[in-house]
Design a protein around this motif. Structure first.
Motif, short mmCIF file in Angstrom:
data_model
loop_
_atom_site.label_atom_id
_atom_site.label_comp_id
_atom_site.label_asym_id
_atom_site.label_seq_id
_atom_site.Cartn_x
_atom_site.Cartn_y
_atom_site.Cartn_z
N ALA A 1 91.14 -29.98 5.01
CA ALA A 1 90.00 -31.11 5.39
C ALA A 1 88.91 -30.31 6.25
CB ALA A 1 90.83 -32.19 6.27
N PHE A 2 89.14 -29.56 7.32
CA PHE A 2 88.15 -28.83 8.14
C PHE A 2 87.22 -27.97 7.02
CE2 PHE A 2 86.52 -25.21 10.00
CZ PHE A 2 86.07 -25.75 11.40
N GLU A 3 87.85 -27.17 6.09
CA GLU A 3 86.99 -26.47 5.29
C GLU A 3 86.05 -27.16 4.17
OE1 GLU A 3 89.81 -23.69 3.53
OE2 GLU A 3 89.73 -22.41 5.64
N ALA A 4 86.55 -28.48 3.97
CA ALA A 4 86.01 -29.36 2.78
C ALA A 4 84.77 -29.93 3.47
CB ALA A 4 87.12 -30.25 2.33
N LEU A 5 84.67 -29.79 4.98
CA LEU A 5 83.65 -30.46 5.72
C LEU A 5 82.50 -29.42 5.74
CD1 LEU A 5 85.39 -32.18 8.43
CD2 LEU A 5 84.13 -33.41 6.75
N LEU A 6 82.76 -28.31 5.73
CA LEU A 6 81.54 -27.18 5.80
C LEU A 6 80.91 -26.81 4.46
CD1 LEU A 6 83.73 -24.78 7.60
CD2 LEU A 6 82.31 -26.38 8.64
N THR A 7 79.50 -26.67 4.52
CA THR A 7 78.77 -26.41 3.46
C THR A 7 79.08 -25.00 3.11
OG1 THR A 7 77.03 -25.48 4.81
CG2 THR A 7 76.51 -27.84 4.31
N PRO A 8 78.77 -24.56 1.84
CA PRO A 8 79.22 -23.11 1.53
C PRO A 8 78.68 -21.93 2.33
CG PRO A 8 78.64 -24.28 -0.34
CD PRO A 8 78.19 -25.54 0.80
N ASP A 9 77.63 -22.22 2.96
CA ASP A 9 76.88 -21.40 3.71
C ASP A 9 76.94 -21.69 5.14
OD1 ASP A 9 75.45 -23.44 3.44
OD2 ASP A 9 73.19 -22.29 3.30
N ALA A 10 77.95 -22.48 5.50
CA ALA A 10 77.97 -22.87 7.18
C ALA A 10 78.00 -21.50 8.02
CB ALA A 10 79.23 -23.94 7.25
N THR A 11 77.36 -21.74 8.90
CA THR A 11 77.43 -20.70 10.04
C THR A 11 77.96 -21.33 11.38
OG1 THR A 11 75.24 -21.12 10.75
CG2 THR A 11 75.71 -19.42 8.99
N MET A 12 78.37 -20.46 12.37
CA MET A 12 78.68 -21.00 13.50
C MET A 12 78.58 -20.10 14.66
SD MET A 12 81.72 -19.49 14.66
CE MET A 12 82.13 -20.53 16.15
N SER A 13 78.42 -20.26 16.19
CA SER A 13 78.15 -19.40 17.04
C SER A 13 79.28 -19.73 18.46
CB SER A 13 76.84 -19.22 17.49
OG SER A 13 76.63 -20.45 18.22
N ASP A 14 79.57 -18.77 19.03
CA ASP A 14 80.52 -19.15 20.11
C ASP A 14 79.86 -18.25 21.44
OD1 ASP A 14 82.62 -19.47 21.88
OD2 ASP A 14 83.82 -18.27 20.73
N ASP A 15 79.51 -19.02 22.53
CA ASP A 15 78.81 -18.61 23.77
C ASP A 15 77.80 -17.93 23.18
OD1 ASP A 15 80.32 -19.85 25.85
OD2 ASP A 15 81.84 -18.17 25.48
N GLY A 16 76.70 -18.35 22.21
CA GLY A 16 75.54 -17.80 21.93
C GLY A 16 75.56 -16.69 20.74
N SER A 17 76.72 -16.04 20.29
CA SER A 17 77.10 -15.11 19.58
C SER A 17 77.39 -15.34 18.14
CB SER A 17 78.03 -13.85 19.79
OG SER A 17 77.33 -13.18 21.20
N ASP A 18 76.92 -15.32 16.96
CA ASP A 18 77.17 -15.70 15.74
C ASP A 18 78.60 -15.13 15.44
OD1 ASP A 18 74.83 -17.17 15.74
OD2 ASP A 18 74.52 -16.80 13.44
N ARG A 19 79.40 -15.93 14.71
CA ARG A 19 80.87 -15.25 14.40
C ARG A 19 81.12 -15.62 12.79
NH1 ARG A 19 81.78 -12.57 18.84
NH2 ARG A 19 81.79 -13.84 20.89
N ASP A 20 81.83 -14.88 12.65
CA ASP A 20 82.49 -15.12 11.17
C ASP A 20 83.34 -16.42 11.24
OD1 ASP A 20 85.10 -14.74 9.23
OD2 ASP A 20 83.20 -14.05 8.11
N ILE A 21 82.70 -17.53 10.43
CA ILE A 21 83.36 -18.74 10.48
C ILE A 21 84.75 -18.76 10.24
CG2 ILE A 21 82.70 -19.93 8.52
CD1 ILE A 21 81.69 -22.07 10.04
N ALA A 22 85.12 -18.16 9.24
CA ALA A 22 86.86 -18.18 8.76
C ALA A 22 87.73 -17.56 9.73
CB ALA A 22 86.82 -17.67 7.23
#
Length: 107
Positions: free
Chosen positions: A27-48
């Protein structure tokens, strides 16, 4: 005092929190766009990799303390088996009914 998940203002963010708290990776993965991105404490991370480690393999759970920005910014008491409990801020970029980016970090 936390906000009940079903009362969160943004329906996509509400579904995100629901999926995290249910440990529902599909369900979580279905909510993300195919090119979704994220960051943790200001640093981009590999979302998966990050979500597997910080949420799904470590029983991540979000207790929402407050919301702002129409429900797209949350102050959360977040806990998992790796780090215990901490106050975090989550900001979401929603595209239609999907999350295209989220940013989290200590609050």
């Amino acid at each position: 005092m936390s906000i009940q998940t079903n009362r969160l203002g943004d329906p996509t963010v509400r579904a995100f929190v629901t999926a995290v708290n249910a440990g529902d990776k599909a369900a979580f993965e279905a909510l993300l766009t195919p090119d979704a991105t994220m960051s943790d404490d200001g640093s981009d991370r590999d979302i998966a990799d990050w979500t597997d480690r910080e949420i799904f393999s470590s029983n991540g759970h979000m207790d929402v303390e407050s919301e702002s920005d129409g429900g797209r910014t949350l102050l959360v008491s977040y806990r998992n088996d790796t780090w215990g409990e901490m106050r975090t801020k989550w900001r979401f970029t929603v595209d239609g009914d999907k999350v295209s980016r989220f940013e989290t970090g200590q609050a």
